[in-house]
Design an enzyme around this catalytic site. Structure first.
Site, mmCIF file in Angstrom:
data_model
loop_
_atom_site.group_PDB
_atom_site.id
_atom_site.type_symbol
_atom_site.label_atom_id
_atom_site.label_comp_id
_atom_site.label_asym_id
_atom_site.label_seq_id
_atom_site.Cartn_x
_atom_site.Cartn_y
_atom_site.Cartn_z
ATOM 1 N N CYS A 145 26.579 -3.351 1.109
ATOM 2 C CA CYS A 145 26.476 -2.704 2.419
ATOM 3 C C CYS A 145 26.943 -3.630 3.535
ATOM 4 C CB CYS A 145 25.040 -2.265 2.646
ATOM 5 S SG CYS A 145 23.816 -3.546 2.286
ATOM 6 N N HIS A 225 20.192 -2.812 8.356
ATOM 7 C CA HIS A 225 20.638 -4.110 8.835
ATOM 8 C C HIS A 225 21.189 -3.945 10.254
ATOM 9 C CE1 HIS A 225 20.179 -5.316 4.721
ATOM 10 N NE2 HIS A 225 21.269 -4.724 4.278
#
Lengths: 352, 352
Positions: A145, A225
């Site tokens: 990711c 994130h």
């Protein structure tokens, strides 16, 4: 293409990535979900079964356990692999490494996730960068990711001739929501011991030319994130030029503080309001109004949904390996259409 | 210097900063704590009273309330100001602005905290940078915790001739521990809307030559701030050179992941184990083993105790304004000695 001609996709491992891959495969009109394999017999696979996904036990023992649990398994992983053209491995890191040998022996095409090393497949994939070189390969690795978001954004700047070098601080979510009862950090921040953190070098497995250094730190939250970047541009540029470069990627979407999208949680709530499965944010969500250009430097922050961002990439990787679509741009367009990726997140105002 | 000749220091506001300033003043041998003024009548000031600090009510009404609460106040803020040579204002932002007029009218020397604007005093203070220009002034502003740490570290690199420009990401604690019951962010990250965030320009109020840009984000923890920096050096340098430059400041201390100091909480626990009041970390705690130099760029992270880092600066500011010590280096040494700032945090191993 009729249903029976569709590429048959196996999903091995029905966790946070596997369940999203399975749903995304089921949403494509040129693929069929051959089934999902797992070791669990609880609510997680009960939902998969209820969705009508053919369910397979990882081993014969798991098949027996699933039968006892009334889950009506269709067979074992071996059976699933026999009924598929390509397998997406979504098992935990150590399990995946063992599976790869099995896939190779069978000669089935396979995709591993970013937790595996580049060397496992010798090819690291992001759709906008190297769809072409993945065409017809036996395997590829969809990068993680964090790496996916890094490559997407820096490639966009590079393609506009604006990227000289990039230095990023990656604030990582502590754990995934579904397993947060197992523990996670609380009321602290945990820096990654090494600078550079692994994501910079990992981005270079996709594009070795990228001059990128990353530093990473774990934060006590589970939503996503958050990356902060300082980018040295090749020349002085305007904010509009930098925004324009990023806008060229269909998988980068702008969000604005001015729209009330002021934090990770508000963006996730928007995804829920849009009705996206699992509140998935497939795009790199860049704060447009926060982005600042000073001379030949750009500064910006974006949000990365660690559970969702690799899903469209995985769908494109399936098309590339199986060659059901020779053109990367066409595959990206198909995937975007099926998943509702339109380039914008806040709906356009209705005309008066 | 005998006790009666000591500089008399008033502390106005007995919150997270005020209580630490009061204790630090009491620990110096050339200052006397004239007293603390506050509006509270609860456990907070009861402890101040029990420590033997003369207690004053902010107004006559507060004096009455303190009397009723059995706190035996020594008078009002006016009385305290009359009995002091200098006042350290530690009241909340909006209250402080009003106090400043009062200090000016009285002609008493005063120090405000970093929440106030530079223009309030026309002088922004960090001991290692501009003790000299604060000598004998009526007032100065001790810059904020984030700014203090930024100026300390970048000045150290500058003085070694290594600093070209610095780009920082400041991860801020959500709220202070003592008031975390009042609410704070949970399970999210909240970016500051503007890039650059205010800390970069604020550092320039101390040293206008600093080429510094900061981005800030709020995290769900209460322990401290955490800064990540990318520094463009003036030339290629070794890691040892960069460490050496930082080591030149007595208020920068190195910590190491290899010593088990792997996160904010472990460093705070070390401060508690050292017996420091309030677990104060007065130093900028730089991770020595994490710090990385690549060519002409340095990358590092450090921890900033938002409640403690300005305390030694405040003590030095008192000496500068009152001219009880003409030499900045001597004042810093005295303050460090009194507060236990030795340049290292993990005690030296005992020789075999």
């Amino acid at each position: 293409m009729t249903h029976t001609e569709n590429t048959r996709v196996a999903v091995n491992g029905y966790g946070v990535i596997g369940k999203r891959v399975a749903a995304a495969v089921a949403a494509q009109d040129d693929m069929t979900l051959a089934g999902v394999a797992d070791v669990a017999t609880d609510w997680r696979v009960a939902v998969a079964r209820a969705k009508g996904y053919p369910l397979f036990g990882a081993t014969l023992e798991h098949v027996r356990a699933m039968t006892e649990a009334g889950l009506d398994p269709a067979g074992s992983l071996d059976d699933l692999l026999g009924a598929a053209d390509v397998v997406v491995d979504c098992t935990p890191k150590k399990v995946a490494a063992g599976n790869v040998e099995r896939y190779r022996e069978r000669g089935i095409k396979f995709i591993v996730q970013g937790g595996e090393k580049h060397a496992v497949t010798g090819h690291s994939f992001t759709a906008e960068n190297n769809y072409d070189t993945a065409l017809g390969r036996q395997s590829t690795r969809v990068v993680s990711c964090n790496t996916t978001s890094t490559v997407r954004t820096l490639s966009a700047l590079k393609q506009a001739g604006l990227l000289k070098k990039a230095r990023g601080v990656l604030i990582r979510r502590a754990t995934d929501p579904w397993e947060s009862h197992l523990g996670g950090i609380m009321n602290t921040l945990v820096p990654e011991a090494d600078i550079p953190s692994h994501q910079g070098p990992d981005a270079q497995t996709v594009d070795p030319e990228l001059d990128v250094v990353t530093m990473a730190v774990k934060a006590p939250e589970t939503l996503s994130h958050l990356h902060y970047w300082t980018v040295q541009l090749t020349r002085e540029a305007s904010k509009d030029e930098v925004l324009g470069a990023l806008r060229a990627s269909s998988r980068i979407a702008f969000i604005r503080m001015a729209d009330g999208l002021v934090a990770l949680n508000s963006v996730k709530e928007l995804m829920a309001d849009l009705g996206r499965p699992h509140d998935n944010l497939y795009e790199v969500a860049v704060w447009e109004d926060m982005l600042t250009v000073q001379g030949d430097e750009a500064f910006y922050a974006y949000m990365v949904d660690n559970q969702a961002i690799v899903i469209p990439e995985t769908i494109d990787a399936i098309r590339a390996l199986t060659e059901i679509e020779a053109d990367g741009a066409t595959s990206i367009e198909k995937t975007n259409e099926a998943l509702g990726i339109t380039g914008r997140l806040v709906p356009e105002p209705v005309a008066a």
